[in-house]
Design a protein around this motif. Structure first.
Motif, PDB file in Angstrom:
ATOM      1  N   GLU A 127       0.721  -1.096  -0.085  1.00  0.00           N
ATOM      2  CA  GLU A 127      -0.167  -0.097   0.090  1.00  0.00           C
ATOM      3  C   GLU A 127       1.075   0.829  -0.458  1.00  0.00           C
ATOM      4  N   LEU A 128       1.748   1.038   1.109  1.00  0.00           N
ATOM      5  CA  LEU A 128       2.945   2.108   1.110  1.00  0.00           C
ATOM      6  C   LEU A 128       3.985   3.119  -0.669  1.00  0.00           C
ATOM      7  N   GLN A 129       3.479   1.059  -1.296  1.00  0.00           N
ATOM      8  CA  GLN A 129       4.559   1.928  -2.107  1.00  0.00           C
ATOM      9  C   GLN A 129       3.708   2.280  -3.161  1.00  0.00           C
ATOM     10  N   GLU A 130       2.509   1.874  -3.282  1.00  0.00           N
ATOM     11  CA  GLU A 130       1.367   2.754  -3.874  1.00  0.00           C
ATOM     12  C   GLU A 130       1.277   4.232  -4.545  1.00  0.00           C
ATOM     13  N   LEU A 131       2.059   4.418  -3.510  1.00  0.00           N
ATOM     14  CA  LEU A 131       1.874   5.905  -3.256  1.00  0.00           C
ATOM     15  C   LEU A 131       3.585   7.215  -3.859  1.00  0.00           C
ATOM     16  N   THR A 132       4.242   6.287  -4.254  1.00  0.00           N
ATOM     17  CA  THR A 132       5.528   6.670  -5.245  1.00  0.00           C
ATOM     18  C   THR A 132       5.832   5.498  -5.467  1.00  0.00           C
ATOM     19  N   ASP A 133       7.030   5.813  -6.661  1.00  0.00           N
ATOM     20  CA  ASP A 133       7.995   5.246  -7.314  1.00  0.00           C
ATOM     21  C   ASP A 133       9.428   4.981  -6.927  1.00  0.00           C
ATOM     22  N   ASP A 134       9.673   6.040  -6.214  1.00  0.00           N
ATOM     23  CA  ASP A 134      10.938   6.446  -5.253  1.00  0.00           C
ATOM     24  C   ASP A 134      10.830   5.647  -4.341  1.00  0.00           C
ATOM     25  N   LEU A 135      10.212   5.044  -3.191  1.00  0.00           N
ATOM     26  CA  LEU A 135       9.266   3.849  -2.237  1.00  0.00           C
ATOM     27  C   LEU A 135      10.543   1.959  -2.598  1.00  0.00           C
ATOM     28  N   PHE A 164      13.695   5.963   0.242  1.00  0.00           N
ATOM     29  CA  PHE A 164      12.927   6.806   0.012  1.00  0.00           C
ATOM     30  C   PHE A 164      13.456   7.872  -0.494  1.00  0.00           C
ATOM     31  N   GLY A 165      13.622   7.746  -1.765  1.00  0.00           N
ATOM     32  CA  GLY A 165      14.679   8.944  -2.933  1.00  0.00           C
ATOM     33  C   GLY A 165      15.608   8.970  -2.370  1.00  0.00           C
ATOM     34  N   GLU A 166      16.724   9.421  -1.967  1.00  0.00           N
ATOM     35  CA  GLU A 166      17.968   9.726  -1.585  1.00  0.00           C
ATOM     36  C   GLU A 166      18.421   8.858   0.168  1.00  0.00           C
ATOM     37  N   ILE A 167      17.203   8.795   0.713  1.00  0.00           N
ATOM     38  CA  ILE A 167      16.936   9.095   2.547  1.00  0.00           C
ATOM     39  C   ILE A 167      16.743   7.044   2.222  1.00  0.00           C
ATOM     40  N   GLN A 221       4.153   1.086  11.956  1.00  0.00           N
ATOM     41  CA  GLN A 221       3.024   1.381  12.563  1.00  0.00           C
ATOM     42  C   GLN A 221       3.079   3.395  11.973  1.00  0.00           C
ATOM     43  N   ARG A 222       3.565   3.399  12.337  1.00  0.00           N
ATOM     44  CA  ARG A 222       3.442   5.502  12.197  1.00  0.00           C
ATOM     45  C   ARG A 222       4.024   6.019  10.407  1.00  0.00           C
ATOM     46  N   ILE A 223       4.062   4.928   9.948  1.00  0.00           N
ATOM     47  CA  ILE A 223       4.723   4.880   8.712  1.00  0.00           C
ATOM     48  C   ILE A 223       3.284   4.825   7.860  1.00  0.00           C
ATOM     49  N   SER A 224       2.437   3.931   8.125  1.00  0.00           N
ATOM     50  CA  SER A 224       1.181   2.810   7.224  1.00  0.00           C
ATOM     51  C   SER A 224       0.227   4.228   6.342  1.00  0.00           C
ATOM     52  N   VAL A 225      -0.834   3.957   5.791  1.00  0.00           N
ATOM     53  CA  VAL A 225      -0.994   5.076   5.000  1.00  0.00           C
ATOM     54  C   VAL A 225      -2.341   5.340   6.251  1.00  0.00           C
ATOM     55  N   GLU A 226      -2.607   4.831   6.307  1.00  0.00           N
ATOM     56  CA  GLU A 226      -4.439   5.241   7.187  1.00  0.00           C
ATOM     57  C   GLU A 226      -3.153   6.686   7.939  1.00  0.00           C
ATOM     58  N   ASN A 227      -1.696   6.143   8.669  1.00  0.00           N
ATOM     59  CA  ASN A 227      -1.507   7.259   9.372  1.00  0.00           C
ATOM     60  C   ASN A 227      -0.540   8.535   9.007  1.00  0.00           C
ATOM     61  N   LEU A 228      -0.630   8.112   7.583  1.00  0.00           N
ATOM     62  CA  LEU A 228       0.174   9.386   6.908  1.00  0.00           C
ATOM     63  C   LEU A 228      -0.801  10.345   6.596  1.00  0.00           C
ATOM     64  N   ASN A 229      -0.413  11.937   7.183  1.00  0.00           N
ATOM     65  CA  ASN A 229      -1.193  12.990   6.948  1.00  0.00           C
ATOM     66  C   ASN A 229      -1.759  13.022   5.340  1.00  0.00           C
ATOM     67  N   ARG A 230      -3.286  13.180   4.672  1.00  0.00           N
ATOM     68  CA  ARG A 230      -3.616  12.564   3.875  1.00  0.00           C
ATOM     69  C   ARG A 230      -3.493  13.544   2.631  1.00  0.00           C
ATOM     70  N   PHE A 231      -3.051  14.786   2.815  1.00  0.00           N
ATOM     71  CA  PHE A 231      -2.958  15.864   1.969  1.00  0.00           C
ATOM     72  C   PHE A 231      -0.889  15.713   1.691  1.00  0.00           C
ATOM     73  N   ARG A 255       5.497  13.681   1.946  1.00  0.00           N
ATOM     74  CA  ARG A 255       6.314  14.595   2.452  1.00  0.00           C
ATOM     75  C   ARG A 255       6.689  14.583   4.187  1.00  0.00           C
ATOM     76  N   HIS A 256       5.424  13.879   4.394  1.00  0.00           N
ATOM     77  CA  HIS A 256       5.237  13.300   5.955  1.00  0.00           C
ATOM     78  C   HIS A 256       6.178  11.875   6.436  1.00  0.00           C
ATOM     79  N   LEU A 257       6.138  11.233   4.969  1.00  0.00           N
ATOM     80  CA  LEU A 257       7.119   9.615   5.180  1.00  0.00           C
ATOM     81  C   LEU A 257       8.084  10.529   4.987  1.00  0.00           C
ATOM     82  N   GLN A 258       8.271  11.040   4.630  1.00  0.00           N
ATOM     83  CA  GLN A 258      10.860  11.545   4.271  1.00  0.00           C
ATOM     84  C   GLN A 258      10.329  12.086   5.519  1.00  0.00           C
TER      85      GLN A 258
END
Length: 319
Positions: free
Chosen positions: A5-13, A26-29, A42-52, A56-59
């Motif tokens: 689910e997290l990988q669906e957010l971006t190709d950089d992951l 994620f990218g360079e980090i 759990q902190r970086i689960s899709v449901e816990n990331l800021n939906r807007f 940026r939140h993941l990074q």
């Protein structure tokens, strides 16, 4: 959490695994290797990331986790001051970050600051009965050996945390009866404590005097912010003082930004709101205030605020 689910957010992951360990890039980090059951997952689960601002939140979460790991490394090498500096950075970002709170407790314990260690243990969500029993025993012994001045300071802190500001003020004033007994690194902090309690009691003239006294002992960002806030409430020029307040907590940062907006200092307000939103992703009242304030500053500067207005419409469909 499903990493797919997290990988669906971006190709950089990308996610690397070995046995029950995982590393996220994620990218360079990237993170260090950690257990697949680590609380970070759990902190970086899709449901816990800021939906807007999910990416940026993941990074930011990865960056903060790396700071935490750096602090734990310092702790393991008994470099306690450096460890606490790292943990404080994490706690500034999220004052409920349990891993940082318990790690700071351990660092303080190793330094012999048992009362402070107990305070941070209680703020964490960690349950360690053996450690807790040791903390209770050692902190009780430490309190018994406190000089009267230090007992008053800690009693003031505890009263303030309970919202008993008159009591807190009384304890701080007792501690300050003979300020020459304090080293400067303690005195300016105590004057700030007294000043903030006076603010809570709406005694802003006295609070301003206490912040000024703190600055007379040592130049510090907390007192500059406090002085600026008091000047604002009292209808005085507050911009210069607030400009000098750089390293302050997030709530004061948000208040500083709002004051700048009211004072028509929109560029300064925008800078503060952006700093806040780069470090605060919880969809709470503070997040809403920051987005509103940022939109207002952008519009006052004739800049595009459509993104912020769109967020606000989704936060409050009736607006």
């Amino acid at each position: 959490m499903s990493l797919s689910e997290l990988q669906e957010l971006t190709d950089d992951l990308s996610v690397s695994t070995k046995a029950d360990m995982v590393r996220i890039r994620f990218g360079e980090i990237e993170t260090n290797w950690m257990s697949s059951n680590d609380a970070f997952m759990q902190r970086i689960s899709v449901e816990n990331l800021n939906r807007f601002y999910p990416l940026r939140h993941l990074q930011k979460e990865i960056q903060i986790r790396n700071v935490l790991d750096e602090g734990i490394g310092f702790l393991s090498r008994k470099k306690y001051a450096k460890a606490i500096e790292c943990f404080d950075s994490v706690i500034w970002y999220d004052d409920k970050y349990s891993g940082a709170l318990i790690s700071k407790s351990h660092a303080l314990y190793a330094q012999g600051h048992f009362v402070k260690a107990l305070r941070f243990y209680r703020k964490s969500s960690v349950s360690d009965n053996d450690y807790y029993r040791m903390l209770l025993k050692e902190s009780a012994g430490e309190r018994d050996n406190f000089p009267r001045i230090k007992r008053n300071i800690y009693a003031g802190d505890e009263a303030s945390s309970r919202g008993e500001y008159e009591k807190a003020l009384d304890f701080y004033e007792k501690a300050l009866v003979n300020p020459s007994k304090f080293k400067n690194r303690i005195l300016f902090k105590l004057l700030n404590k007294k000043a903030f309690v006076l603010c809570e009691l709406s005694r802003f003239d006295e609070a301003l005097a206490s912040f000024d006294a703190s600055l007379g002992v040592r130049k510090n960002d907390t007192a500059y912010f406090g002085r600026g806030y008091c000047q604002y409430v009292l209808g005085m020029d507050c911009i210069e003082s607030l400009d000098m307040a750089h390293k302050i907590d997030k709530k004061p940062l948000l208040l500083k930004a709002s004051i700048f907006n009211e004072m028509n200092e929109h560029e300064k307000a925008l800078e503060c709101f952006c700093e806040f939103l780069d470090n605060h992703f919880v969809l709470d009242d503070d997040f809403t205030r920051a987005v509103e304030g940022k939109a207002f500053a952008l519009e006052a500067l004739s800049k595009d605020s459509s993104c912020e207005r769109d967020i606000l419409s989704q936060l409050d469909p009736a607006s």
